[in-house]
Design a protein around this motif. Structure first.
Motif, short mmCIF file in Angstrom:
data_model
loop_
_atom_site.label_atom_id
_atom_site.label_comp_id
_atom_site.label_asym_id
_atom_site.label_seq_id
_atom_site.Cartn_x
_atom_site.Cartn_y
_atom_site.Cartn_z
N ILE A 196 60.63 49.38 55.21
CA ILE A 196 60.06 48.57 54.13
C ILE A 196 61.13 47.72 53.47
CG2 ILE A 196 58.77 48.64 51.97
CD1 ILE A 196 57.72 51.40 52.88
N LYS A 244 58.06 63.73 59.19
CA LYS A 244 59.15 62.76 59.12
C LYS A 244 60.41 63.38 59.68
CE LYS A 244 61.27 59.61 55.81
NZ LYS A 244 62.68 59.86 55.97
N VAL A 257 55.13 48.39 55.74
CA VAL A 257 54.39 48.59 54.50
C VAL A 257 54.35 50.09 54.20
CG1 VAL A 257 52.98 46.52 54.71
CG2 VAL A 257 52.20 48.63 55.75
N LYS A 258 54.15 50.46 52.93
CA LYS A 258 54.14 51.88 52.59
C LYS A 258 52.78 52.52 52.81
CE LYS A 258 53.11 51.67 47.72
NZ LYS A 258 53.08 52.59 46.63
N ASP A 259 51.72 51.71 52.93
CA ASP A 259 50.37 52.21 53.18
C ASP A 259 49.82 51.54 54.44
OD1 ASP A 259 50.44 53.68 50.76
OD2 ASP A 259 49.76 51.93 49.65
N TYR A 285 59.09 58.68 61.93
CA TYR A 285 57.96 59.59 61.80
C TYR A 285 57.44 59.96 63.18
CZ TYR A 285 57.51 58.45 56.83
OH TYR A 285 57.74 58.30 55.48
N VAL A 316 59.34 53.46 59.83
CA VAL A 316 58.97 52.70 58.63
C VAL A 316 60.23 52.02 58.15
CG1 VAL A 316 58.16 52.84 56.25
CG2 VAL A 316 57.08 54.25 58.02
N THR A 348 49.69 56.96 53.62
CA THR A 348 50.06 56.37 52.34
C THR A 348 51.42 56.86 51.87
OG1 THR A 348 48.90 58.11 51.12
CG2 THR A 348 47.65 56.11 51.63
N ASP A 349 52.01 56.06 51.00
CA ASP A 349 53.30 56.38 50.39
C ASP A 349 54.39 56.65 51.42
OD1 ASP A 349 52.26 56.10 47.79
OD2 ASP A 349 51.43 58.13 47.90
N LEU A 350 54.36 55.91 52.51
CA LEU A 350 55.40 56.05 53.52
C LEU A 350 56.72 55.53 52.98
CD1 LEU A 350 53.36 54.71 56.59
CD2 LEU A 350 53.89 57.10 56.07
N VAL A 351 57.79 56.14 53.39
CA VAL A 351 59.13 55.71 53.00
C VAL A 351 59.92 55.42 54.28
CG1 VAL A 351 59.11 56.98 50.82
CG2 VAL A 351 60.00 58.09 52.89
N ASN A 352 61.02 54.74 54.15
CA ASN A 352 61.84 54.39 55.31
C ASN A 352 62.22 55.63 56.10
OD1 ASN A 352 61.76 51.69 54.69
ND2 ASN A 352 63.75 51.66 53.68
#
Length: 176
Positions: A176, A119, A98-100, A152, A174, A145-149
């Motif tokens: 998604i 990242k 999930v992104k959050d 990290y 991540v 929040t607002d995580l992207v593939n």
């Protein structure tokens, strides 16, 4: 793909349920130490199982559906161990789909905690220092929040009320 989504959900569920139960093997009262209080709880459960066949899975440390001497040896190996803080709903290396995401941290002592999230470590990675929200000084939350593939890394620092600093790092992916 559908398979990857199911796999990711399973990883998240395993992380949420396995880590939130106990911080340490044998820490039955969730105070981040395996101590005499836990021993008394284990002794009661041991007797209940062996005399009344009353089973409580949290005391079955080797997960063989028995509370027996093997569980006692596992407990004894952990006795007098403490953690300064633990991640309650996350394991190092987990996959987030999930992104959050809200990361939960528990500290043994009243503490202030902060984190730096970056990242894919490179020479130009920018570290962002942020504070955890806290509940009663021992339970802390960080909203990621607002995580992207991608990969990290996170460094978490906590300072207790006696100005002792502790630090841990973790990494996650991540997808998604």
């Amino acid at each position: 793909t559908r398979f990857m989504l199911k796999r990711g959900i399973l990883v998240i569920l395993i992380a949420l349920f396995s880590f939130s139960v106990f911080a340490l093997t044998g820490d039955f009262n969730d105070d981040l130490c395996v101590n005499a209080e836990d021993f008394f709880d284990f002794a009661i459960a041991f007797n209940e199982f062996n005399e009344r066949n009353k089973y409580d899975e949290k005391f079955d440390l080797d997960k063989n559906k028995n509370i027996d001497v093997e569980d006692f040896f596992i407990f004894a190996d952990e006795f007098n161990k403490c953690e300064d803080f633990v991640f309650r709903n996350f394991h190092d290396g987990d996959v987030i789909i999930v992104k959050d995401f809200t990361l939960e941290l528990q500290t043994r002592k009243q503490s202030e905690c902060s984190y730096k999230l970056f990242k894919e470590i490179t020479a130009s990675s920018e570290l962002l220092g942020k504070r955890f929200r806290t509940k009663d000084g021992n339970v802390h939350y960080a909203d990621l929040t607002d995580l992207v593939n991608g990969e990290y890394n996170m460094i978490v620092q906590c300072k207790d009320d006696q100005n002792n600093f502790k630090e841990k790092s973790l990494s996650f992916e991540v997808n998604i």
